[in-house]
Design a protein around this motif. Structure first.
Motif, mmCIF file in Angstrom:
data_model
loop_
_atom_site.group_PDB
_atom_site.id
_atom_site.type_symbol
_atom_site.label_atom_id
_atom_site.label_comp_id
_atom_site.label_asym_id
_atom_site.label_seq_id
_atom_site.Cartn_x
_atom_site.Cartn_y
_atom_site.Cartn_z
ATOM 1 N N VAL A 27 32.288 17.071 -41.666
ATOM 2 C CA VAL A 27 31.820 18.098 -40.802
ATOM 3 C C VAL A 27 32.190 17.711 -39.149
ATOM 4 O O VAL A 27 32.408 16.523 -39.025
ATOM 5 N N GLU A 28 32.562 18.788 -38.663
ATOM 6 C CA GLU A 28 33.031 18.677 -37.222
ATOM 7 C C GLU A 28 32.159 19.326 -36.333
ATOM 8 O O GLU A 28 31.760 20.585 -36.532
ATOM 9 N N ARG A 29 31.385 18.579 -35.306
ATOM 10 C CA ARG A 29 30.558 19.117 -34.542
ATOM 11 C C ARG A 29 30.558 18.284 -33.131
ATOM 12 O O ARG A 29 30.874 17.163 -33.059
ATOM 13 N N ASP A 30 29.804 18.858 -32.456
ATOM 14 C CA ASP A 30 29.850 18.049 -30.880
ATOM 15 C C ASP A 30 28.704 17.302 -31.065
ATOM 16 O O ASP A 30 27.340 17.881 -31.540
ATOM 17 N N VAL A 31 28.883 15.974 -30.707
ATOM 18 C CA VAL A 31 27.575 15.027 -30.688
ATOM 19 C C VAL A 31 27.234 14.356 -29.549
ATOM 20 O O VAL A 31 28.269 14.142 -28.627
ATOM 21 N N THR A 282 28.900 13.933 -24.209
ATOM 22 C CA THR A 282 29.077 14.593 -25.471
ATOM 23 C C THR A 282 30.459 14.267 -26.133
ATOM 24 O O THR A 282 31.426 14.310 -25.527
ATOM 25 N N ASN A 283 30.447 13.856 -27.132
ATOM 26 C CA ASN A 283 31.603 13.535 -28.147
ATOM 27 C C ASN A 283 32.022 14.755 -28.748
ATOM 28 O O ASN A 283 31.296 15.301 -29.748
ATOM 29 N N LEU A 288 31.942 14.085 -38.885
ATOM 30 C CA LEU A 288 30.706 13.266 -39.361
ATOM 31 C C LEU A 288 30.718 13.126 -40.796
ATOM 32 O O LEU A 288 30.927 14.209 -41.500
ATOM 33 N N VAL A 289 30.414 11.812 -41.313
ATOM 34 C CA VAL A 289 30.128 11.803 -42.956
ATOM 35 C C VAL A 289 28.797 11.129 -42.951
ATOM 36 O O VAL A 289 28.525 10.384 -42.237
ATOM 37 N N PRO A 290 28.238 11.161 -44.291
ATOM 38 C CA PRO A 290 26.971 10.448 -44.350
ATOM 39 C C PRO A 290 27.219 8.961 -44.682
ATOM 40 O O PRO A 290 28.505 8.545 -45.192
#
Length: 367
Positions: A27-31, A282-283, A288-290
């Motif tokens: 998953v790609e998202r802002d973290v 913010t990154n 993201l992976v489990p």
């Protein structure tokens, strides 16, 4: 015979099915990026309860470790010596008032006589001086009486603030005085978490801090500050920055900051330790992976990617920060790729697999 000699060949069994594995998408998202600092809790006000008069302690009127209110009675000191002192001061006032009355009568009587030259002017002058002196004595006696009243009132030691009262250091029968620290009352709602940041971290946020300490409001929404308790639990209430110290410590190169947290139930106590966590950036476009999908072997990390042909492919990766149940992967994966979360122990490089969606444990239990 020829027909009887032929043996029927056994049919070969079906090939084994590819193992089932649970997969999840990258998953790609802002973290949000968080930073943490070790912090120690303390009350904004820690009032040392010290008596203003000396005497023997008769009674303790509060329960140790409980909340007290401003003006609540905490201790009682033997008032009898102070009652006697007040009675003596009142008697001295009465004597001074009597002397003042006598001096007033002398002036009233002698003034017309002096005008008629029946008595020397010096005698009238003496009467007037005596009146001024007795008036001053009355004022001094009244001041002494007020002080005696204050001393008597101070035999009842009350709390100067609303707060949490500590263990009593004085017991009934002890001789206590102005140097005796009887207990401490701490203001714990709100409570402060004091922590130190490096000079470089401070300089990176100097403009925002300068705007804050001048009474201005932060641009945009306020930054929530979290307090992570020693047991790892996040305190429910969010805090705010209320203090930035005036100087950078020369020995450590850090500056002290305090965050204030609502603490209505008194869960946080002075002296406690924890971590202050603040969102600092913010990154963007993080992958993201489990965490369960990441395999660690001798400080090296890898995941098992399922190819479009449904084959298991081991791939080394580089990981960053943990974000909840997930892990940020900084190198080695692309958005949308499928990785094995459960079942990678059953496969080798190139092993065909039967993928099915990975279900988080809490969701599976709920279903």
């Amino acid at each position: 015979m020829a027909g009887g000699g032929c043996e029927e060949k056994k049919e070969a069994g079906p090939p084994p099915k590819p193992p089932e594995v649970e997969v999840s998408d990258v998953v790609e998202r802002d973290v949000p990026i968080y930073e943490e600092w070790v912090a120690q809790l303390n009350g904004q006000v820690n009032a040392d309860i010290t008596p203003k008069v000396q005497g023997y302690l008769l009674k303790r009127d509060y329960q140790e470790g409980f909340f007290v209110h401003k003006g609540q009675l905490l201790y009682e000191i033997d008032p009898r010596p102070f009652v006697a002192s007040l009675d003596q001061a009142k008697a001295q006032v009465a004597v001074a008032v009597a002397q003042q009355t006598e001096a007033e009568n002398n002036v009233t009587r002698d003034r017309p006589l002096a005008e008629q030259h029946a008595i020397p002017q010096k005698q009238l002058d003496t009467d007037i001086s005596n009146l001024a002196a007795t008036t001053a004595q009355v004022n001094a006696a009244k001041a002494s009486m007020v002080q005696s009243e204050l001393n008597l009132s101070w035999t009842k030691v009350v709390s100067p603030i609303d707060g949490l009262a500590g263990v009593s250091n004085s017991n009934v029968g002890d001789l206590v005085g102005t140097a005796t620290k009887m207990t401490t009352v701490s203001q714990v709602n709100p409570i402060r978490a004091y922590f130190n940041i490096s000079e470089s971290d401070y300089l990176g946020r100097a403009q925002a801090i300068a705007h804050l300490v001048r009474g201005g409001r932060a641009q945009g929404k306020p930054i929530p500050i979290e307090f992570i308790q020693t047991n790892g639990t996040t305190f429910p209430a969010k805090g705010k920055i209320v203090l930035v110290n005036r100087e950078i410590a020369s020995q450590t190169g850090t500056i002290q900051i305090a965050a204030e947290f609502p603490n209505k139930d008194g869960i946080l106590r002075p002296g406690g330790f924890g971590n202050v966590r603040i969102e600092t950036g913010t990154n963007e476009h993080a992958l993201l992976v489990p965490q369960a999908a990441v395999i660690e072997v001798q400080s090296m990390y890898q995941v098992v990617v399922v190819s479009p042909e449904n084959k298991a492919m081991f791939r080394p990766v580089k990981v960053g920060e943990r974000v909840g149940p997930n892990w940020i992967v900084t190198e080695g994966l692309k958005p949308g790729e499928k990785i094995i979360v459960q079942g990678f122990m059953k496969v080798r490089q190139g092993t065909p697999v039967t993928p099915k969606p990975y279900v988080v444990a809490s969701e599976a239990e709920g279903n």
